[in-house]
Design a protein around this motif. Structure first.
Motif, PDB file in Angstrom:
ATOM      1  N   PRO A 125       6.993  88.041 -44.796  1.00 33.14           N
ATOM      2  CA  PRO A 125       8.119  87.325 -44.209  1.00 33.14           C
ATOM      3  C   PRO A 125       9.400  87.638 -44.967  1.00 33.14           C
ATOM      4  O   PRO A 125       9.383  88.238 -46.041  1.00 33.14           O
ATOM      5  CB  PRO A 125       7.726  85.848 -44.390  1.00 33.14           C
ATOM      6  CG  PRO A 125       6.808  85.856 -45.558  1.00 33.14           C
ATOM      7  CD  PRO A 125       6.092  87.184 -45.549  1.00 33.14           C
ATOM      8  N   GLU A 126      10.520  87.266 -44.382  1.00 35.81           N
ATOM      9  CA  GLU A 126      11.801  87.493 -45.034  1.00 35.81           C
ATOM     10  C   GLU A 126      11.910  86.627 -46.287  1.00 35.81           C
ATOM     11  O   GLU A 126      11.548  85.457 -46.275  1.00 35.81           O
ATOM     12  CB  GLU A 126      12.944  87.155 -44.078  1.00 35.81           C
ATOM     13  CG  GLU A 126      13.076  88.134 -42.917  1.00 35.81           C
ATOM     14  CD  GLU A 126      13.385  89.540 -43.419  1.00 35.81           C
ATOM     15  OE1 GLU A 126      14.226  89.676 -44.327  1.00 35.81           O
ATOM     16  OE2 GLU A 126      12.783  90.485 -42.890  1.00 35.81           O
ATOM     17  N   PRO A 127      12.436  87.195 -47.391  1.00 32.25           N
ATOM     18  CA  PRO A 127      12.575  86.395 -48.613  1.00 32.25           C
ATOM     19  C   PRO A 127      13.622  85.315 -48.455  1.00 32.25           C
ATOM     20  O   PRO A 127      14.668  85.525 -47.864  1.00 32.25           O
ATOM     21  CB  PRO A 127      12.995  87.434 -49.660  1.00 32.25           C
ATOM     22  CG  PRO A 127      13.622  88.547 -48.883  1.00 32.25           C
ATOM     23  CD  PRO A 127      12.888  88.583 -47.572  1.00 32.25           C
ATOM     24  N   ALA A 162       4.609  90.768 -51.952  1.00 34.36           N
ATOM     25  CA  ALA A 162       4.912  89.773 -50.920  1.00 34.36           C
ATOM     26  C   ALA A 162       6.391  89.444 -50.857  1.00 34.36           C
ATOM     27  O   ALA A 162       6.905  89.076 -49.798  1.00 34.36           O
ATOM     28  CB  ALA A 162       4.106  88.500 -51.176  1.00 34.36           C
ATOM     29  N   ALA A 163       7.085  89.534 -52.003  1.00 35.39           N
ATOM     30  CA  ALA A 163       8.505  89.156 -52.063  1.00 35.39           C
ATOM     31  C   ALA A 163       9.244  90.239 -52.846  1.00 35.39           C
ATOM     32  O   ALA A 163       9.534  90.065 -54.034  1.00 35.39           O
ATOM     33  CB  ALA A 163       8.661  87.796 -52.736  1.00 35.39           C
ATOM     34  N   PRO A 164       9.549  91.377 -52.218  1.00 37.94           N
ATOM     35  CA  PRO A 164      10.128  92.516 -52.941  1.00 37.94           C
ATOM     36  C   PRO A 164      11.452  92.210 -53.627  1.00 37.94           C
ATOM     37  O   PRO A 164      11.787  92.877 -54.621  1.00 37.94           O
ATOM     38  CB  PRO A 164      10.307  93.567 -51.844  1.00 37.94           C
ATOM     39  CG  PRO A 164       9.330  93.194 -50.783  1.00 37.94           C
ATOM     40  CD  PRO A 164       9.263  91.694 -50.812  1.00 37.94           C
ATOM     41  N   ALA A 196       2.293  82.642 -54.842  1.00 38.40           N
ATOM     42  CA  ALA A 196       3.656  82.523 -55.362  1.00 38.40           C
ATOM     43  C   ALA A 196       4.597  83.470 -54.638  1.00 38.40           C
ATOM     44  O   ALA A 196       5.730  83.108 -54.288  1.00 38.40           O
ATOM     45  CB  ALA A 196       3.658  82.800 -56.868  1.00 38.40           C
ATOM     46  N   GLY A 197       4.134  84.699 -54.402  1.00 30.97           N
ATOM     47  CA  GLY A 197       4.979  85.664 -53.716  1.00 30.97           C
ATOM     48  C   GLY A 197       5.299  85.255 -52.291  1.00 30.97           C
ATOM     49  O   GLY A 197       6.457  85.331 -51.855  1.00 30.97           O
ATOM     50  N   GLY A 228       9.224  82.811 -48.306  1.00 29.81           N
ATOM     51  CA  GLY A 228       9.500  81.896 -47.205  1.00 29.81           C
ATOM     52  C   GLY A 228       8.321  81.494 -46.356  1.00 29.81           C
ATOM     53  O   GLY A 228       8.496  80.814 -45.338  1.00 29.81           O
ATOM     54  N   THR A 229       7.105  81.868 -46.724  1.00 30.15           N
ATOM     55  CA  THR A 229       5.930  81.438 -45.975  1.00 30.15           C
ATOM     56  C   THR A 229       5.791  79.916 -46.055  1.00 30.15           C
ATOM     57  O   THR A 229       5.868  79.355 -47.145  1.00 30.15           O
ATOM     58  CB  THR A 229       4.661  82.096 -46.545  1.00 30.15           C
ATOM     59  OG1 THR A 229       4.776  83.504 -46.420  1.00 30.15           O
ATOM     60  CG2 THR A 229       3.414  81.621 -45.804  1.00 30.15           C
ATOM     61  N   PRO A 230       5.580  79.242 -44.925  1.00 35.36           N
ATOM     62  CA  PRO A 230       5.390  77.783 -44.982  1.00 35.36           C
ATOM     63  C   PRO A 230       4.179  77.413 -45.827  1.00 35.36           C
ATOM     64  O   PRO A 230       3.132  78.071 -45.775  1.00 35.36           O
ATOM     65  CB  PRO A 230       5.180  77.399 -43.510  1.00 35.36           C
ATOM     66  CG  PRO A 230       5.845  78.491 -42.734  1.00 35.36           C
ATOM     67  CD  PRO A 230       5.617  79.743 -43.536  1.00 35.36           C
ATOM     68  N   LEU A 231       4.329  76.359 -46.607  1.00 38.37           N
ATOM     69  CA  LEU A 231       3.257  75.929 -47.504  1.00 38.37           C
ATOM     70  C   LEU A 231       1.939  75.738 -46.771  1.00 38.37           C
ATOM     71  O   LEU A 231       0.875  76.135 -47.254  1.00 38.37           O
ATOM     72  CB  LEU A 231       3.676  74.629 -48.197  1.00 38.37           C
ATOM     73  CG  LEU A 231       2.655  73.997 -49.140  1.00 38.37           C
ATOM     74  CD1 LEU A 231       2.440  74.874 -50.365  1.00 38.37           C
ATOM     75  CD2 LEU A 231       3.106  72.605 -49.564  1.00 38.37           C
TER      76      LEU A 231
END
Length: 278
Positions: free
Chosen positions: A5-7, A35-37, A144-145, A150-153
């Motif tokens: 997903p978008e950071p 996951a979060a570049p 964490a990534g 922005g992944t929903p919890l």
């Protein structure tokens, strides 16, 4: 693994007992960045003594109020591979990810308590692994990534009652016999010994800044002085000081007082007014 997903939250603050000799820290960072570049990773510390959950919890509690909003990744996990839960906890300003063994609890409390929590049970957000002994890489770092990105919890696993999280067991001082008895929480790099004693506890006993204080540990009894800075202590003097976290620490000027007194984390220390002529 799922599409990235978008950071939305670029900071991931990382604490562990992994040390820096092996590749564990670097691998976990790499997994976060998959996951979060665009994530920016802050190393809180990786020098927690191996398996010392309480030391990790204390370090995290000391640090968390100064960290930027985002995700905290904390791994001190002697129960890895067992039935202890892997969790992500939502707090005001972000999330904490780690084992449910008391490591996260003091920091969660410092941040005002848990809003929501999940057990990290969704395998779509895990790395495939041949064994279950590196949850930092396979479960916590991916979570964490994805949270940082922005992944929903709720996608990471099943919601759990925040009240069911394992509490942190922090000792409280006791007052008896005109003294307050606590214990060493932490010994810093310089050998200062932080106690679980508040300066108000000393003031309530009649000990004043600049005045003498009796210090008891093991079978020993010493007289020190309440100073306001490390350098205020004399060359051979034992002293107590209110440290940068607002707690009483035993100190000496440029000497490792914990080594001199034979103290370690958990050692009992009693403070009180110095007796006349002591």
């Amino acid at each position: 693994m799922p599409d990235e997903p978008e950071p939305t939250s670029p900071f991931v603050s990382f604490l562990s007992d992994y040390g820096l000799t092996d590749e564990f820290v670097g691998v976990c960072k790499a997994v976060v960045l998959r996951a979060a570049p665009s994530a920016r990773i802050i190393d809180i510390t990786h020098g927690i003594p191996p398996f010392d959950v309480r030391a990790g919890a204390l370090a995290l509690a000391r640090s968390v109020q100064y960290l930027p909003p985002g995700v905290v990744l904390a791994v001190v996990d002697p129960g890895v591979g067992s039935d202890r839960r892997a969790v992500a906890v939502e707090v005001e300003g972000g999330f904490l990810v780690g084992p449910d063994n008391g490591l996260l609890a003091p920091a969660v409390a410092m941040l005002g308590g848990a809003v929501r929590a999940v057990s990290l049970t969704n395998p779509e957000y895990h790395l495939e692994a041949p064994g279950a002994t590196f949850a930092g890489r396979d479960i916590f770092a991916p979570a964490a990534g994805y949270l940082a990105a922005g992944t929903p919890l709720g996608e990471l696993g099943e919601l759990i009652d925040p009240m069911s999280l394992v509490p942190g067991m922090m000792p409280l001082p006791t007052d008896e016999g005109g003294r307050t008895t606590g214990e060493v929480l932490w010994i810093d790099r310089y050998g200062n010994a932080q106690l679980n004693i508040d300066p108000g506890d000393l003031a309530a006993l009649g000990v004043e800044p600049g005045g003498p204080v009796e210090i008891r540990f093991g079978h020993d009894r010493r007289t020190g002085r309440w100073v306001t800075s490390y350098s205020e202590a004399g060359p051979l003097e034992l002293a107590v000081v209110v440290d940068s976290y607002g707690l009483v620490s035993l100190t000496a000027d440029r000497r490792p007082v914990a080594d001199e007194l034979g103290l370690k984390a958990g050692s009992a220390v009693a403070l009180g007014p110095a007796e006349a002529g002591a």
